[in-house]
Scaffold this active site. Structure first.
Site, short mmCIF file in Angstrom:
data_model
loop_
_atom_site.label_atom_id
_atom_site.label_comp_id
_atom_site.label_asym_id
_atom_site.label_seq_id
_atom_site.Cartn_x
_atom_site.Cartn_y
_atom_site.Cartn_z
N ARG A 94 62.63 22.21 -57.79
CA ARG A 94 61.90 20.94 -57.88
C ARG A 94 61.86 20.50 -59.33
O ARG A 94 61.10 21.04 -60.13
CB ARG A 94 60.48 21.12 -57.30
CG ARG A 94 59.53 20.00 -57.63
CD ARG A 94 58.28 20.01 -56.80
NE ARG A 94 57.40 21.17 -57.03
CZ ARG A 94 56.67 21.39 -58.11
NH1 ARG A 94 56.72 20.56 -59.13
NH2 ARG A 94 55.90 22.46 -58.19
N HIS A 98 55.02 18.28 -58.60
CA HIS A 98 54.76 18.54 -57.19
C HIS A 98 54.52 17.22 -56.45
O HIS A 98 55.10 16.96 -55.41
CB HIS A 98 53.54 19.45 -57.05
CG HIS A 98 53.07 19.59 -55.65
ND1 HIS A 98 53.80 20.26 -54.70
CD2 HIS A 98 51.96 19.12 -55.02
CE1 HIS A 98 53.15 20.20 -53.54
NE2 HIS A 98 52.04 19.52 -53.71
N TYR A 127 51.96 24.48 -66.10
CA TYR A 127 52.32 25.78 -65.54
C TYR A 127 53.77 26.22 -65.71
O TYR A 127 54.13 27.31 -65.35
CB TYR A 127 51.94 25.85 -64.06
CG TYR A 127 52.48 24.73 -63.19
CD1 TYR A 127 53.79 24.76 -62.71
CD2 TYR A 127 51.67 23.65 -62.81
CE1 TYR A 127 54.28 23.75 -61.90
CE2 TYR A 127 52.15 22.63 -62.00
CZ TYR A 127 53.46 22.68 -61.54
OH TYR A 127 53.94 21.69 -60.75
C1 LIG Z 1 47.69 24.74 -45.00
C2 LIG Z 1 47.81 24.10 -46.34
N1 LIG Z 1 47.33 24.74 -47.42
C3 LIG Z 1 47.38 24.19 -48.64
C4 LIG Z 1 47.94 22.96 -48.83
C5 LIG Z 1 47.97 22.31 -50.22
N2 LIG Z 1 49.33 22.27 -50.71
C6 LIG Z 1 50.10 21.18 -50.57
S1 LIG Z 1 51.66 21.43 -51.11
C7 LIG Z 1 51.32 23.03 -51.56
C8 LIG Z 1 52.42 23.87 -52.13
C9 LIG Z 1 53.59 23.95 -51.18
O1 LIG Z 1 54.62 24.70 -51.74
P1 LIG Z 1 55.99 24.90 -50.97
O2 LIG Z 1 55.74 25.34 -49.58
O3 LIG Z 1 56.85 25.78 -51.79
O4 LIG Z 1 56.62 23.45 -50.85
P2 LIG Z 1 57.06 22.47 -52.04
O5 LIG Z 1 55.85 21.68 -52.42
O6 LIG Z 1 57.59 23.30 -53.14
O7 LIG Z 1 58.07 21.59 -51.41
C10 LIG Z 1 50.00 23.33 -51.31
C11 LIG Z 1 49.36 24.61 -51.62
C12 LIG Z 1 48.44 22.32 -47.67
N3 LIG Z 1 48.99 21.10 -47.74
N4 LIG Z 1 48.37 22.91 -46.46
#
Ligand SMILES: Cc1ncc(C[n+]2csc(CCOP(=O)(O)OP(=O)(O)O)c2C)c(N)n1
Ligand SMILES: Cc1ncc(C[n+]2csc(CCOP(=O)(O)OP(=O)(O)O)c2C)c(N)n1
Ligand SMILES: [Mg+2]
Ligand SMILES: [Mg+2]
Lengths: 353, 340, 353, 340
Positions: free
Chosen positions: B243, B247, B256
């Site tokens: 990425r 985010h 970070y």
């Molecule tokens: C069940 C849940 N817990 C926490 C979140 C908050 N949250 C949104 S995105 C994220 C990180 C996701 O990381 P990843 O799965 O690696 O996907 P990326 O954002 O890198 O595409 C978090 C913790 C959420 N949306 N849903």
């Protein structure tokens, strides 16, 4: 009977707070809610080595709202740390820490992400003490931002306190002000039982008030009368307190004095304070932002229908979210979340119906 | 790790795609890149809500999207606007979604894309159910779903893979291992950072792919889709990508991670890598590129205009669609809201 | 407005049931609740190929309470099947089936095992239609045995209807009688929205009544007056209906006639029927076995405090479980679950206070 | 599959246990077998509530229990009464638990066993937390936890293993793969029925063991416990065993499985297999056996008498221990209940 007797602290102390450690309160600072909570965590980490602070993005980044900002740098990666992305795991892991004698303080990134952890919450957090007749206890705090008003993506504005309040054995605290929040969070961490600590996102940076330095505790289980009045009692908590205060100001200009009660602790509930107010005013409006049906405000209204039935001069009206999901549709959010206007309409209703 | 293009875009052996496909793939990458760039800048102008960019992950999304057939389903997380665009989500609707307008969720009939998922990993069992329904109904559709490296830690990931495996449902799981879950690096998310290694535990094929190599992503996904369609059951594809962007537009990655890491990955830009291939094969030139980008921007601007014309929601619409038929509580609310 | 207008069926039809397919009702049989539900599933599987029935131990064994007994043998393993042991997976999988056009009927082995699925329930089951403005819908039924009274291991006697009723977009049905249960379950399967169908374990084999063969529907959203009276309205559902009926019999012997209302559908709630009754009697007792605080009975009492405040001649009293986990302690279970004696004490209270 | 004893109890090479340990292991097996048999018959007499027998799984429970050191924790499911007895749970308390008497949950102070878990797999993250707390506090305890083949399908299984792996917590996970989750056979529960294969995906050691071979179970668990204590992180041990008895005393297995399968496994009875070893080594004879069984039965009968004397619960105790200090709602209920 092995359990101790509960004495509502508000009745002992006239609703004022208990300053356990007055020496340390050498000075005050003007802080917003995020800063006050950060300060509380810092104090707790400082004074009790058993306290650990963790959650998704809590360590390195200090949490998405920065409530844990700087704490990892200060207290070390062993005590303030990131977890994998798994909320049932976070709560379950915390339960394990607590069973073994620690004082876990977990952050769930948004209150809606408590849902994956509800099995751990309902089946264990609230039952362990009862199950083992006090042999094993879980002095754990679970913090989570909740509620609407600052346009968030879908789910992120949920208010699930009504679900948590149905779980016997867990306490539920929702502060509405930075100074109270710090003392309540310290009391929650100090509490021998599991405590949910929900923080209104809308309030995180909205106001700054004077907050004492160091350690002080506001006892759980005490409602506060935050504005005196004689016409109608408004009962609220968290993000709805400021809405009620605004309504009360408007009403006051028209010569109607509303009494505003901030529950602060939903469980255990200090209903005496609510009752005393409603006995005085004879009228009540209950305000919360979760969907109306089944929400925690129903509990307040139900108790009034039982204990205050002969004191009521009008209906108990609830101003709440509609029976629909909290909208992620930016343009209509303000039609969902109760505002001063709707509270005032309800006030009119209970005064005239 | 499966790879057809070198980090610099040199071709590593025979390419399993036709020239026409290579050009199609490149155009798709550019299309979603333009959307992403423009969406970010719209957001900065305050004309979009929060937005989750996918800069650098285009190939990991576009490859699987191109691998799907007419009747197949796409079950995305919030990160896959790119994949959805390629599968036919109208651009103006994608914008409306990120503008938090309900029209952004009202996909055209028959478009087999479910809306973007906010709660992490919850889409995975849905993809298993959708796939299973196809088998039951005698349809030959496949459900392809996306999840992140962070999402692979959720219980739903495990339960969905196990269901799909034991029943052999035609589901393709694509993990975009983009190095980060907001501020949490993959190494803090799991010990064995090869997520494809989990597949063996379920008894399904697992494969790690260079997620910034469109050829690899397309070909591997196509194989998995075809195997699923032929009754061969699910596949777990791990796309190694990164990425490059924050985010979401609310995030500040400087809190970070180090710029050098980002720079290193910027060198592996999936579009640059494929462009080099087209260059080498003489399939696409700078002029074509410029012209195409111009077209894409015009298209995007039109989509913005169309999105801007979306009708305002009436307050009472808040309580519609809770049930097919309003209950008394919705009806009461509807009456109150109509007066506002 | 794209949603259709809701018309309370009770007001159209005077509370009686709608027999959609009267021809097929050639005969009746005497069945207990398990058999009636089994019959309903059989009919649904027979008449609609989109219906699939699944859950833990549902296929080969027919469910731990045998509600799906014989259905796999009759309708095939493709339509009636076992799932792996994962409740979030079961509900999530069912959602997928429904999104793609099927009519899943999932069984969760005990209501307490809905907890691991609550994220799927709260975040998706109730939101999908709203989220997509009706483009995607989830006509899914989730069945689960609930409640106490037949001494079960820990958690197995939980009554989580108050949690489900807080989730906008899901319906909640709790039958109290085999004949009604069959028609309600068929209506739930026929419903275009997700429906939770909770079955009181205590009633599974306790009584047998005449149940028509074939297909018939009892519409959701209609409360029933199951006993007429003028002194106090008892409002209950599921396993508490028989408790209220017993109390009413005892009271009747003393010349006090209690009116008993069986809500049957908690969401959408037919409050008109409750209101009409309380307007008549002027008094109400709400009975449920979940912990009192925050339970669904609070919603009933809260609505009375709003809409019936000037009709009430006494307090609205709730008889409910205590604010403690449902006891897995065999020797005291009967002190937890409301019984006729406690209902009668409450009746006395509302009549005399 | 790790095995030291043949199916018939013949020794397959060197035994890594001393003679004294072999006898200790055998006695432990007999002890828990007697409890199990007696509990089932008490239940039939209506003197126990529902009971979950573990007949045939004694070695899979006793081996890991014996592998634990003084300060270690046991985190069982509802199936591991046997393991708990060996770790020091007083027999009369085990009976009280299955009699649904609160005294059955009130373990003696300092006993590092958490109560039996009803909701499947929820104990696993607790075991990770307990283990982690030990590391933090500078204690060298290990947490050993049990789960079933069915339980391995729950999201909690995945989340717990991932947490343990990424943090290297001293947790030992023992899966009792006993072929059935009530009426669901392992083949309908998962595609790859080797649950130890999942370990690699998390980057932790996974090992499949003959769960009816006490020597193998003890030795493998001991190794895992020692590795964990030395900072080597978690291990996933899969014990291949079989539930000879019904799921619980309320279950009728004839509805879902064939007698032949049960008979086949009865031939691999863990106690018979170890007895044959002791026989061959001349460590234990029929007379000793009879005498020991007699002692065990006397002990059991005493435990029953002690359990029978447990005081009746007062109604108001229902609402005690909800919080350390009663809230006003508990206090109100307490007052009402005291009058009953
Ligand atoms: C069940 C849940 N817990 C926490 C979140 C908050 N949250 C949104 S995105 C994220 C990180 C996701 O990381 P990843 O799965 O690696 O996907 P990326 O954002 O890198 O595409 C978090 C913790 C959420 N949306 N849903
Ligand atoms: C979360 C949850 N879901 C369902 C159940 C009901 N249940 C009790 S035991 C069991 C089967 C467990 O099988 P397995 O994990 O293999 O353990 P075993 O009984 O074979 O020891 C089920 C489904 C439960 N206790 N908890
Ligand atoms: Mg990621
Ligand atoms: Mg098993």
């Amino acid at each position: 009977m092995s359990s101790k007797r509960w004495v509502p602290i508000s009745s002992r102390l006239g609703g004022s707070s208990v300053n356990v450690d007055t020496q340390q309160q050498t000075s005050v600072r003007t802080l917003n809610l995020v800063q006050a909570l950060n300060d509380a965590l810092d104090v707790a980490l400082e004074q009790d080595r058993r306290v650990l602070v963790f959650g998704e993005d809590v360590g390195r980044m200090g949490g998405v709202f920065r409530v844990a900002d700087g704490l990892q740098a200060k207290h070390g990666k062993e005590r303030v740390f990131d977890t994998p992305l798994a909320e049932a795991g976070i709560v379950g892991y915390g339960i394990g820490l607590a069973l073994a004698g620690l004082r876990p303080v977990a952050e769930i990134q948004f209150a809606c992400f408590l849902y994956p952890a509800l099995e751990q919450i309902i089946s264990h957090l609230g039952r362990y003490r009862h199950r083992t007749r006090g042999r094993f206890t879980i002095p754990m705090v679970v913090r989570a931002p909740y509620g609407g008003g600052v346009h968030m993506p879908e789910l992120h504005a949920d208010s699930p306190e009504g679900i948590l309040a149905q779980v016997p054995g867990v306490k539920v605290v929702i502060p509405s002000d930075p100074e109270r929040a710090k003392g309540l969070l310290l009391a929650a961490i100090d509490d021998p039982d599991p405590v949910f600590f929900l923080e209104a996102i809308k309030l995180y940076r909205s106001t700054r008030v004077e907050v004492p330095e160091g350690n002080y505790l506001h006892p759980l289980g005490c409602a506060r009368v935050v504005r005196r009045g004689d016409a109608v009692s408004l009962v609220a908590y968290g993000g709805m307190v400021e809405v009620c205060m605004k309504a009360a100001e408007v009403a006051s200009r028209e010569g109607v004095e509303l009494e505003v009660i901030d529950l602060e602790t939903l469980v255990p509930l200090d209903f005496d304070t609510v009752l005393a107010s409603v006995r005085k005013t004879g009228r009540a409006v209950v305000v919360y932002e979760a969907p109306r049906t089944g929400g925690f405000g129903a509990e307040i209204a139900a108790r009034l229908a039982d204990e205050a039935i002969f004191d009521l001069d009008g209906p108990v009206v609830r101003v709440a979210g509609w029976d629909a999901p909290y909208p992620s549709f930016a343009s209509v959010e303000h039609h969902y979340r109760p505002d001063a206007k709707r509270v005032l309409e309800a006030v009119r209703q209970v005064l005239t119906r | 790790m499966i790879q057809f293009l070198g980090g610099d875009g040199r071709i590593l052996g025979d390419l399993p795609l036709s020239h026409e496909e290579l050009v199609r793939g490149y155009r798709a990458l550019q299309r979603v890149r333009v959307f992403d760039e423009r969406a970010v800048s719209l957001q900065r102008q305050g004309r979009l809500g929060v937005y989750a960019p996918y800069t650098g992950q285009e190939a990991a999304q576009v490859g699987p999207a191109l691998a799907l057939g007419e009747g197949d389903w796409l079950v995305p997380s919030y990160r896959e606007t790119g994949a959805a665009l390629i599968r036919g989500l109208p651009t103006y609707q994608a914008l409306l979604y990120w503008r938090a307008d309900p029209a952004g969720w009202c996909y055209p009939d028959g478009l087999r894309i479910v809306p973007f998922y906010i709660p992490i990993a919850t889409q995975l069992p849905h993809a298993v159910g959708i796939a299973s329904a196809g088998s039951y109904l005698g349809e030959d559709w496949v459900a392809l779903t996306f999840v992140g490296d962070g999402g692979s830690s959720e219980g739903d990931f495990h339960e969905a893979l196990n269901f799909a495996a034991v029943w052999g449902t035609p589901t393709v799981f694509v993990v975009q291992n983009n190095g980060w879950a907001i501020s949490v690096p993959t190494e803090s998310q799991m010990k064995n950072t090869c997520i494809a290694d989990r597949a063996a535990g379920y008894g399904v094929p697992g494969v790690t792919v260079d997620g910034n190599d469109l050829v690899a992503m397309w070909v591997v996904a196509r194989e998995a889709v075809e195997r699923a369609r032929a009754g061969g059951g699910p596949t777990l594809i791990e796309a190694m990508t990164y990425r490059l962007a924050p985010h979401t537009t609310s995030d500040d990655p400087s809190r970070y991670r180090a710029d050098e890491e980002v720079e290193r990955w910027r060198q592996r830009d999936p579009i640059e890598r494929l462009r080099r291939v087209l260059d080498d094969l003489g399939l696409w030139d700078a002029e074509q590129d410029a012209e195409f980008l111009r077209e894409l921007r015009v298209e995007f601007d039109e989509a913005v205009r169309r999105a801007d014309k979306a009708p305002e929601l009436e307050p009472q619409e808040l309580v519609e669609h809770v049930f097919e038929t309003m209950g008394p509580d919705q009806l009461e609310a509807w009456g109150v809201l109509r007066e506002r």
